[in-house]
Write a protein that holds these residues in place. Structure first.
Motif, PDB file in Angstrom:
ATOM      1  N   THR A  84       0.707  -1.352  -0.251  1.00 40.66           N
ATOM      2  CA  THR A  84       0.031   0.254  -0.055  1.00 40.66           C
ATOM      3  C   THR A  84       0.725   1.065  -0.412  1.00 40.66           C
ATOM      4  OG1 THR A  84      -1.788  -0.561   1.734  1.00 40.66           O
ATOM      5  CG2 THR A  84      -1.856   1.447   1.216  1.00 40.66           C
ATOM      6  N   LEU A  85       1.653   1.072   0.646  1.00 41.19           N
ATOM      7  CA  LEU A  85       2.329   2.354   1.039  1.00 41.19           C
ATOM      8  C   LEU A  85       3.459   2.920  -0.307  1.00 41.19           C
ATOM      9  CD1 LEU A  85       3.037   4.437   3.392  1.00 41.19           C
ATOM     10  CD2 LEU A  85       5.441   2.783   4.122  1.00 41.19           C
ATOM     11  N   HIS A  86       4.118   1.427  -0.906  1.00 38.99           N
ATOM     12  CA  HIS A  86       5.659   1.623  -1.805  1.00 38.99           C
ATOM     13  C   HIS A  86       4.552   1.672  -3.331  1.00 38.99           C
ATOM     14  CE1 HIS A  86       8.558   2.268   0.914  1.00 38.99           C
ATOM     15  NE2 HIS A  86       7.753   1.184   1.655  1.00 38.99           N
ATOM     16  N   ILE A  87       3.377   1.260  -3.199  1.00 39.57           N
ATOM     17  CA  ILE A  87       2.926   1.022  -4.456  1.00 39.57           C
ATOM     18  C   ILE A  87       1.596   1.734  -4.942  1.00 39.57           C
ATOM     19  CG2 ILE A  87       2.153  -0.689  -6.413  1.00 39.57           C
ATOM     20  CD1 ILE A  87       3.484  -2.363  -4.962  1.00 39.57           C
ATOM     21  N   THR A  88       0.659   1.816  -3.740  1.00 35.43           N
ATOM     22  CA  THR A  88      -0.932   1.585  -4.403  1.00 35.43           C
ATOM     23  C   THR A  88      -1.079   3.526  -4.296  1.00 35.43           C
ATOM     24  OG1 THR A  88      -1.621  -0.259  -3.318  1.00 35.43           O
ATOM     25  CG2 THR A  88      -3.285   2.197  -3.522  1.00 35.43           C
ATOM     26  N   LEU A  89      -0.077   3.789  -2.881  1.00 33.50           N
ATOM     27  CA  LEU A  89      -0.094   5.379  -2.560  1.00 33.50           C
ATOM     28  C   LEU A  89       0.537   6.232  -3.804  1.00 33.50           C
ATOM     29  CD1 LEU A  89       0.154   5.584   0.961  1.00 33.50           C
ATOM     30  CD2 LEU A  89      -1.737   6.551  -0.086  1.00 33.50           C
ATOM     31  N   PRO A  90       2.138   5.867  -4.188  1.00 30.11           N
ATOM     32  CA  PRO A  90       2.571   6.379  -5.342  1.00 30.11           C
ATOM     33  C   PRO A  90       1.629   6.823  -6.670  1.00 30.11           C
ATOM     34  CG  PRO A  90       4.088   5.642  -4.338  1.00 30.11           C
ATOM     35  CD  PRO A  90       2.669   4.787  -3.433  1.00 30.11           C
ATOM     36  N   SER A  91       1.193   5.304  -6.849  1.00 28.08           N
ATOM     37  CA  SER A  91       0.562   5.545  -7.841  1.00 28.08           C
ATOM     38  C   SER A  91      -0.480   6.235  -8.130  1.00 28.08           C
ATOM     39  CB  SER A  91      -0.182   3.968  -8.102  1.00 28.08           C
ATOM     40  OG  SER A  91       0.818   3.426  -8.324  1.00 28.08           O
ATOM     41  N   ILE A  92      -1.095   6.504  -6.734  1.00 20.60           N
ATOM     42  CA  ILE A  92      -3.057   7.077  -7.631  1.00 20.60           C
ATOM     43  C   ILE A  92      -2.369   8.777  -6.579  1.00 20.60           C
ATOM     44  CG2 ILE A  92      -4.590   5.207  -7.752  1.00 20.60           C
ATOM     45  CD1 ILE A  92      -4.509   6.460  -4.078  1.00 20.60           C
ATOM     46  N   ALA A  93      -0.785   9.136  -6.344  1.00 24.63           N
ATOM     47  CA  ALA A  93      -0.455  10.002  -5.670  1.00 24.63           C
ATOM     48  C   ALA A  93      -0.783  11.442  -7.663  1.00 24.63           C
ATOM     49  CB  ALA A  93       0.736  10.279  -5.873  1.00 24.63           C
ATOM     50  N   PRO A  94      -0.862  11.365  -8.289  1.00 27.52           N
ATOM     51  CA  PRO A  94      -1.432  12.191  -9.227  1.00 27.52           C
ATOM     52  C   PRO A  94      -3.201  12.117  -8.960  1.00 27.52           C
ATOM     53  CG  PRO A  94      -0.455  10.462 -10.613  1.00 27.52           C
ATOM     54  CD  PRO A  94      -0.673   9.916  -9.444  1.00 27.52           C
ATOM     55  N   MET A  95      -3.693  11.903  -9.418  1.00 26.21           N
ATOM     56  CA  MET A  95      -4.898  11.809  -8.748  1.00 26.21           C
ATOM     57  C   MET A  95      -5.409  12.076  -7.615  1.00 26.21           C
ATOM     58  SD  MET A  95      -7.676  11.214 -10.328  1.00 26.21           S
ATOM     59  CE  MET A  95      -8.744  10.248 -11.689  1.00 26.21           C
ATOM     60  N   ILE A  96      -4.539  12.618  -6.713  1.00 25.54           N
ATOM     61  CA  ILE A  96      -4.437  13.241  -5.317  1.00 25.54           C
ATOM     62  C   ILE A  96      -4.285  14.781  -5.695  1.00 25.54           C
ATOM     63  CG2 ILE A  96      -3.928  12.743  -2.479  1.00 25.54           C
ATOM     64  CD1 ILE A  96      -3.406  10.138  -2.301  1.00 25.54           C
ATOM     65  N   VAL A  97      -3.793  14.893  -5.737  1.00 25.59           N
ATOM     66  CA  VAL A  97      -3.299  15.593  -6.293  1.00 25.59           C
ATOM     67  C   VAL A  97      -3.761  16.562  -7.322  1.00 25.59           C
ATOM     68  CG1 VAL A  97      -0.994  17.774  -7.791  1.00 25.59           C
ATOM     69  CG2 VAL A  97      -0.413  15.334  -6.099  1.00 25.59           C
ATOM     70  N   LEU A  98      -4.554  15.953  -7.978  1.00 25.58           N
ATOM     71  CA  LEU A  98      -5.080  16.837  -9.298  1.00 25.58           C
ATOM     72  C   LEU A  98      -6.670  17.010  -8.724  1.00 25.58           C
ATOM     73  CD1 LEU A  98      -6.530  17.577 -11.785  1.00 25.58           C
ATOM     74  CD2 LEU A  98      -7.319  15.291 -12.283  1.00 25.58           C
ATOM     75  N   LEU A  99      -7.091  15.947  -7.864  1.00 28.56           N
ATOM     76  CA  LEU A  99      -8.040  16.777  -6.974  1.00 28.56           C
ATOM     77  C   LEU A  99      -7.932  17.618  -5.588  1.00 28.56           C
ATOM     78  CD1 LEU A  99      -9.741  13.057  -6.361  1.00 28.56           C
ATOM     79  CD2 LEU A  99     -10.800  15.077  -8.060  1.00 28.56           C
ATOM     80  N   VAL A 100      -6.893  17.735  -6.015  1.00 28.99           N
ATOM     81  CA  VAL A 100      -6.992  19.046  -5.007  1.00 28.99           C
ATOM     82  C   VAL A 100      -6.442  19.779  -5.280  1.00 28.99           C
ATOM     83  CG1 VAL A 100      -5.026  19.319  -2.518  1.00 28.99           C
ATOM     84  CG2 VAL A 100      -5.715  17.146  -2.372  1.00 28.99           C
ATOM     85  N   THR A 101      -5.585  20.071  -5.982  1.00 32.59           N
ATOM     86  CA  THR A 101      -6.055  21.059  -7.023  1.00 32.59           C
ATOM     87  C   THR A 101      -7.049  21.739  -7.597  1.00 32.59           C
ATOM     88  OG1 THR A 101      -4.918  20.054  -8.490  1.00 32.59           O
ATOM     89  CG2 THR A 101      -3.068  21.109  -6.909  1.00 32.59           C
ATOM     90  N   LEU A 102      -7.468  21.275  -8.096  1.00 38.04           N
ATOM     91  CA  LEU A 102      -8.884  21.132  -8.428  1.00 38.04           C
ATOM     92  C   LEU A 102      -9.557  22.340  -7.583  1.00 38.04           C
ATOM     93  CD1 LEU A 102      -9.609  18.599 -11.381  1.00 38.04           C
ATOM     94  CD2 LEU A 102      -9.052  21.090 -11.820  1.00 38.04           C
ATOM     95  N   ALA A 103     -10.121  21.903  -6.426  1.00 31.31           N
ATOM     96  CA  ALA A 103     -10.996  21.974  -4.827  1.00 31.31           C
ATOM     97  C   ALA A 103     -10.346  23.213  -4.947  1.00 31.31           C
ATOM     98  CB  ALA A 103     -10.325  21.094  -4.170  1.00 31.31           C
ATOM     99  N   LEU A 104      -8.476  23.459  -5.010  1.00 29.67           N
ATOM    100  CA  LEU A 104      -7.818  24.975  -4.350  1.00 29.67           C
ATOM    101  C   LEU A 104      -8.749  25.631  -5.005  1.00 29.67           C
ATOM    102  CD1 LEU A 104      -3.958  24.377  -4.066  1.00 29.67           C
ATOM    103  CD2 LEU A 104      -6.530  24.330  -1.938  1.00 29.67           C
ATOM    104  N   GLY A 105      -8.578  25.523  -6.460  1.00 29.41           N
ATOM    105  CA  GLY A 105      -9.598  26.638  -7.297  1.00 29.41           C
ATOM    106  C   GLY A 105     -11.195  26.969  -6.675  1.00 29.41           C
ATOM    107  N   GLY A 106     -11.583  26.217  -6.109  1.00 27.51           N
ATOM    108  CA  GLY A 106     -13.140  26.702  -5.370  1.00 27.51           C
ATOM    109  C   GLY A 106     -12.975  27.050  -4.146  1.00 27.51           C
ATOM    110  N   ILE A 107     -11.949  27.103  -3.138  1.00 28.61           N
ATOM    111  CA  ILE A 107     -11.568  27.482  -1.881  1.00 28.61           C
ATOM    112  C   ILE A 107     -12.560  28.786  -1.376  1.00 28.61           C
ATOM    113  CG2 ILE A 107     -10.045  29.133  -2.018  1.00 28.61           C
ATOM    114  CD1 ILE A 107      -9.086  26.197   0.076  1.00 28.61           C
ATOM    115  N   LEU A 108     -12.735  29.398  -1.797  1.00 25.67           N
ATOM    116  CA  LEU A 108     -13.736  29.923  -1.761  1.00 25.67           C
ATOM    117  C   LEU A 108     -15.480  29.762  -2.258  1.00 25.67           C
ATOM    118  CD1 LEU A 108     -12.776  33.892  -3.296  1.00 25.67           C
ATOM    119  CD2 LEU A 108     -12.051  32.917  -0.645  1.00 25.67           C
ATOM    120  N   ASN A 109     -15.775  28.546  -2.555  1.00 25.57           N
ATOM    121  CA  ASN A 109     -16.684  28.296  -2.408  1.00 25.57           C
ATOM    122  C   ASN A 109     -17.176  26.926  -1.154  1.00 25.57           C
ATOM    123  OD1 ASN A 109     -18.268  29.507  -4.779  1.00 25.57           O
ATOM    124  ND2 ASN A 109     -16.618  27.780  -6.244  1.00 25.57           N
TER     125      ASN A 109
END
Lengths: 291, 340
Positions: free
Chosen positions: B246-271
């Motif tokens: 989990t630590l060395h395969i799953t998490l690094p593999s979905i890291a781009p998706m996490i980054v994507l969801l967080v960055t897109l959510a940052l754009g709506g931080i005032l909502n």
């Protein structure tokens, strides 16, 4: 697969935790369903737990009578049908041209920016309201369906799908002498039925669930769609929670009815849910993958 | 469409496209026509003879967007007016930046902005964290039926309106509601989260997790299921246990998706979630729960301060604009995501 002792312990813990979470998610829904099926007395006194007390369906028969939910329900259905049709028309009409390469369709980039800018900046609540008022749409169904008719987000999903279709199909159609309109109708649309179905579902849920536009654009409470009507009842209830007067008592006696309204509002979503769930992945894959 | 109508339509478009049709290769000019005329150059470069149906298709959506999205942008100018409904848009006097100066002095405004950012931030962090956690936990479930069943139940609230959820939450958490009944039956003090300034935000975070966790969880699970199984197989050969995988395969593999969801959510931080707060809050908790959107609503619709409310809305739109640009840029830079 080999399992260590610690993994077995983890599994037990995992199943327990997930089961708890599932119960936590589902229990409130079950609870309100039971209240809605109980007699007014036990419902108001909050004696109902996970099983109805004094089982009756009077709340539902009242809700389906003329004084109840019939008018708001019809408004919501009207809004859904009209709104989703408009959404889909706009999505297809805009997505087809924008899915072309800019070498084949000069001006595409300019058009695209007109739509993208809408996603980045908006006029805000008050100017939107002023516009609808000045257009004379207050208290009409158009105030609920026209402002959101063009959904740029759905448009992007649709045009990304159009782009994935093989170019050869389109070229073959052109060689056979088909016009753009003909190609769209006879080639593109039949091939994109899955995407259109997905977007139709999401647009339906969106229309069914939205309530705020009903609240500001409808002055006459008789014109409220279902969710807006629910919200107006709810705000009365909310005001009562902070006061301790006789009014509150009168309202809590209608608690079972309120919960019944909630169940009825949820019914269409529940009917759509199996499909929604199936499409949620495809929808997000279409939307988030670089086209 | 008759030929005359078509000609008129083409001429209308020509003014627009002479400027914007620079891209794309020159089309092979039809022979026999004089190349010098502006009209002819437009015909060739815009390929209008082939593409006019495309322009026609776009006409209706563009008109709709012009009216319902760009129209209100013109209406923003009432933020610089002393707007009076009786005098209307053209009759109201201009006051420049007066409303903005007034807003800077209002004590409500910093509090409202602070509430917005704080609520939004914690909702983002807590909902993302719990979605990720439960995605990983569900991923470890071997029983297919339980896996599907729990996903279905957890996703369902995502499709419920905040009005419906609000109705349930208010009923369950009110003074005589189910939660307090349970608390008193096991000998604890009853809570009044709905009207208690100290606890109201926790109610917002918790109920937001209830509604949104399932959706993000499904996204994460989809990302996990697309990881190459060969990675896990080789890890098993190397002696890695499930936790290490989990630590060395799953998490690094979905890291781009996490980054994507967080960055897109940052754009709506005032909502910070108008719907949720609007259905749940009441006067006693305004201090901790009032966000920009609810403030604008009350200022505009309940106090009829149209200009002032528009000014606050404009502030939000402008800051939001910058944030969305930054978030899209970051999403492109760090996760290779482009909206178009």
């Amino acid at each position: 697969m080999k399992t260590s002792v610690s993994y077995k312990i983890f599994s037990v813990f995992n199943y327990t935790l997930l089961s708890l979470m599932v119960i936590l998610c589902a229990l409130p829904l079950w609870h309100i369903l039971m209240i809605s099926l109980s007699a007014p007395g036990p419902a108001a006194a909050n004696e109902v737990g996970l099983w109805p007390i004094g089982f009756m369906i009077d709340n539902y028969t009242y809700a389906l009578s003329q004084q109840g939910l019939v008018q708001p329900f019809l408004t919501s259905v009207q809004r859904l049908l009209l709104g989703v049709t408009l959404n889909m028309l706009m999505v297809i009409m805009a997505a087809y041209p924008l899915s072309k390469e800019s070498s084949a369709f000069p001006g595409k980039t300019a058009y695209s920016w007109i739509f993208i800018f809408v996603m980045l900046f908006n006029g805000g609540l008050i100017p939107n309201y002023m516009l609808i008022k000045d257009l004379g749409m207050i208290d009409t169904i158009w105030a609920l369906v026209l402002p959101g008719a063009v959904s740029v987000f759905y448009m992007i999903i649709m045009l990304n799908f159009f782009r994935q279709l093989p170019k050869e199909l389109e070229e073959a159609a052109f060689i056979d002498g088909a016009s753009h309109i003909r190609t769209l109708i006879s080639i593109y649309l039949p091939l994109s039925i899955p995407s259109i179905a997905t977007l139709t579902l999401f647009a339906s849920v969106g229309h069914w669930n939205s309530w705020f536009d009903g609240l500001i654009y409808m002055r006459d409470p008789n014109r409220y769609p279902l969710t807006t009507y629910m919200q107006s009842l709810l705000s009365q209830l909310q005001r009562m929670t902070s006061s301790r007067d006789a009014e509150r008592l009168a309202f809590t006696s209608r608690r079972g009815l309120m919960m019944c309204y909630i169940v009825i509002t949820l019914l269409p979503i529940m009917c759509m849910y199996p499909f929604l769930q199936k499409y949620v992945k495809s929808g997000l894959v279409l939307g988030s993958v670089k086209g | 469409m008759g030929n005359d109508g078509k000609e008129a339509f083409l001429r209308l478009l020509s003014t627009f496209f002479i400027v914007s049709s620079k891209e794309g290769p020159f089309m092979t000019a039809q022979s026999g026509q004089p190349r010098s005329s502006l009209w002819h150059r437009f015909l060739v470069r815009s390929k209008i003879k082939q593409t006019w149906p495309l322009h026609l298709l776009l006409l209706v959506p563009i008109v709709m967007v012009a009216i319902f999205n760009y129209g209100p942008m013109v209406g923003i100018s009432i933020a610089f007016q002393d707007y009076m409904p009786t005098k209307g848009f053209f009759g109201s006097p201009w006051v420049g930046l007066e409303h903005f100066q007034y807003l800077m002095k209002l004590p409500d405004v910093p509090q409202v902005i602070k509430n917005t950012v704080v609520i939004s931030f914690w909702k983002l962090v807590l909902t993302m964290f719990s979605s990720l956690l439960f995605a990983l936990l569900i991923n470890e479930v071997r029983n297919r039926h339980f896996k599907r069943f729990s996903q279905s139940v957890l996703l369902f609230p995502y499709f419920m309106s905040w009005v419906v959820l609000g109705g349930i939450i208010i009923d369950v958490f009110q003074q005589t509601g189910a939660v307090n009944k349970i608390l008193t039956s096991i000998g604890l003090e009853p809570l009044s989260v709905l009207v208690d300034q100290g606890n109201f935000r926790y109610l917002l975070y918790g109920t937001n997790i209830w509604k949104d966790m399932g959706y993000n969880m499904v996204i994460f699970l989809a990302a996990i299921s697309s990881i190459d199984p060969a990675l896990y197989e080789s890890a098993v050969i190397d002696g890695a246990n499930r936790w290490q995988q989990t630590l060395h395969i799953t998490l690094p593999s979905i890291a781009p998706m996490i980054v994507l969801l967080v960055t897109l959510a940052l754009g709506g931080i005032l909502n910070a979630g108008f719907d949720q707060i609007f259905v749940l809050y009441s006067t006693p908790v305004y201090q901790v729960a009032d966000i920009i959107d609810t403030y604008v609503y009350r200022l505009g619709f309940l106090s009829a301060q149209y200009s002032l409310a528009t000014a606050v809305g404009l502030f939000k739109s402008l800051v939001g604009f910058v944030l969305i640009i930054i978030s899209y840029w970051m999403a492109d830079r760090f996760a290779g995501y482009r909206i178009f």
